[in-house]
Design an enzyme around this catalytic site. Structure first.
Site, PDB file in Angstrom:
ATOM      1  N   SER A  52       0.645  -1.011   0.238  1.00 21.84           N
ATOM      2  CA  SER A  52      -0.056  -0.123   0.323  1.00 21.84           C
ATOM      3  C   SER A  52       1.174   1.264   0.064  1.00 21.84           C
ATOM      4  O   SER A  52       0.323   2.338  -0.107  1.00 21.84           O
ATOM      5  CB  SER A  52      -0.887   0.224   1.444  1.00 21.84           C
ATOM      6  N   HIS A  53       2.267   1.048   0.636  1.00 21.92           N
ATOM      7  CA  HIS A  53       2.644   2.366   0.171  1.00 21.92           C
ATOM      8  C   HIS A  53       3.860   2.259  -0.922  1.00 21.92           C
ATOM      9  O   HIS A  53       5.305   2.617  -0.574  1.00 21.92           O
ATOM     10  CB  HIS A  53       3.778   2.252   1.849  1.00 21.92           C
ATOM     11  N   PHE A 185       1.921   2.637  12.070  1.00 24.80           N
ATOM     12  CA  PHE A 185       1.110   2.406  12.718  1.00 24.80           C
ATOM     13  C   PHE A 185       0.252   3.469  12.247  1.00 24.80           C
ATOM     14  O   PHE A 185       0.130   4.532  13.061  1.00 24.80           O
ATOM     15  CB  PHE A 185       0.680   1.223  13.557  1.00 24.80           C
ATOM     16  N   GLU A 194      -5.197   0.340   1.868  1.00 19.54           N
ATOM     17  CA  GLU A 194      -4.954  -0.869   1.682  1.00 19.54           C
ATOM     18  C   GLU A 194      -6.762  -0.442   1.426  1.00 19.54           C
ATOM     19  O   GLU A 194      -6.880  -1.958   0.720  1.00 19.54           O
ATOM     20  CB  GLU A 194      -4.616  -1.545   4.062  1.00 19.54           C
ATOM     21  N   ARG A 316       8.575  -6.802   7.645  1.00 22.57           N
ATOM     22  CA  ARG A 316       9.527  -5.851   6.654  1.00 22.57           C
ATOM     23  C   ARG A 316      11.382  -6.457   6.930  1.00 22.57           C
ATOM     24  O   ARG A 316      11.322  -6.250   5.718  1.00 22.57           O
ATOM     25  CB  ARG A 316       9.649  -4.305   7.396  1.00 22.57           C
TER      26      ARG A 316
END
Length: 347
Positions: A52-53, A185, A194, A316
């Site tokens: 999403s990024h 977050f 998202e 990540r």
């Protein structure tokens, strides 16, 4: 939580993703220094498995540029309102270059005074905050970052948007070879990107992600995008969202999420406003004992992982290791949309 990637798609190296992002951003009219800085955040998203990024944000950035809601060649200006404070006026440009301009001053002030803060003002923000706090943690500093966005999120018990997704990020330095402990977050149930990725893929979303324009629960991502998102954790997330509004809005003389979306005036561009970044040098508190106390933090991390629990950011970092070796896979439709965008921008 990232939307799942399909098994099919276009395989790309990270260098190829970087070249594509720079090329499209330059074609959209972004100045070279901005294009380079913005592209790196998109590459970081893809590299770390944060779809999403990642490169999807090219569509978001290009729309903001086309709508005239970002200054394409803004020159960030650094000032120092106090010994432990730095400010960068981003001039209406994207936030990435403004952070690069202010980072060295923030690091130097934190080391000199033990704690320092950097305000980014008048910047357009569309990305995650973890790149900022990870960069500072790699300098041996603890870091916090906050930013409002557009008013997309209803407060707990409400039905109309007041807050933005209002992320909070934290970075903690760790002895090599361990990478920094980082979390980032949104105070909403999920990042807005998202929901958009689910809409693009034709998938439903969990009912607790948002409400429709009438205030009713829904699993339709399009209805949530037209209605309101929810905060996570009910009143707790709502309180944190309000905190972010205050510390990265009025405290630094910048916009709230409601003011940002009003300034957007229906353009559907990325949020305009501010970001507050706080850096603390552990040695400022601990002096020569800093290594001993950081080792105590390592004992806590070990206590988490030893029982099979996952440290935030470990997913990540695992994705980063894979993508550096294997590249990344971009969904076919997204890749086609990016190429179509590039073709529309190229004379």
């Amino acid at each position: 939580m990232s939307a799942p990637r399909p098994e099919n798609g276009v395989q790309m190296t990270l260098d190829a993703v970087r070249a594509l992002a720079r090329r499209v951003l330059r074609a959209a009219g972004l100045a070279p220094d901005h294009a380079e800085a913005v592209a790196e955040t998109m590459v970081a998203g893809e590299r770390d498995g944060c779809a999403s990024h990642g490169i999807y944000r090219l569509l978001v950035a290009a729309n903001t540029i086309a709508k005239g809601k970002v200054v394409r060649d803004a020159v960030p200006v650094l000032s120092e309102p106090a010994r432990a404070l730095a400010r960068v006026d981003g001039g209406g440009g994207f936030a990435q270059l403004a952070f690069e301009v202010g980072k060295s001053a923030l690091v130097a002030k934190a080391r000199a005074h033990g704690i320092a803060a950097l305000a980014l003002n008048n910047v357009v923000h569309f990305a995650a905050l973890w790149p900022e706090v990870e960069a500072l943690a790699n300098e041996g500093l603890m870091a916090l970052a906050f930013t409002p966005s557009h008013a997309w999120v209803a407060p707990a018990g409400g039905t109309r948007p007041v807050f933005g997704t209002n992320p909070i990020a934290f970075g903690w330095p760790r002895p090599a070879p361990a990478p920094p402990f980082v979390f980032d977050f949104a105070t909403s149930m999920v990042a807005r990107g998202e929901i958009e990725l689910h809409r693009r893929a034709g998938r439903t979303v969990p009912e607790d992600w948002g409400i429709d324009a009438e205030g009713r629960p829904t699993t339709d991502p399009a209805a949530i995008l037209d209605g309101a998102m929810r905060t996570f954790g009910g009143h707790k997330g709502s309180a944190l969202a309000a905190m972010v509004e205050l510390v990265a809005g009025p405290l630094i003389g910048d916009l709230t999420s409601a003011e940002s979306i009003a300034a957007d005036d229906g353009a559907g561009a990325s949020p305009l406003g501010g970001e507050l970044i706080i850096a603390i040098d552990p040695a400022g508190f601990l002096g020569e004992a800093v290594a001993d106390h950081l080792a105590r933090a390592e004992a806590m991390f070990l206590g988490i992982e030893a029982q099979g629990a996952r440290l935030p950011s470990s997913r990540r970092y695992a994705a980063r290791s894979r993508s550096l070796a294997e590249g990344v896979r971009i969904p076919d439709k997204l890749y086609a949309d990016i190429l179509a965008l590039e073709a529309s921008l190229t004379p």
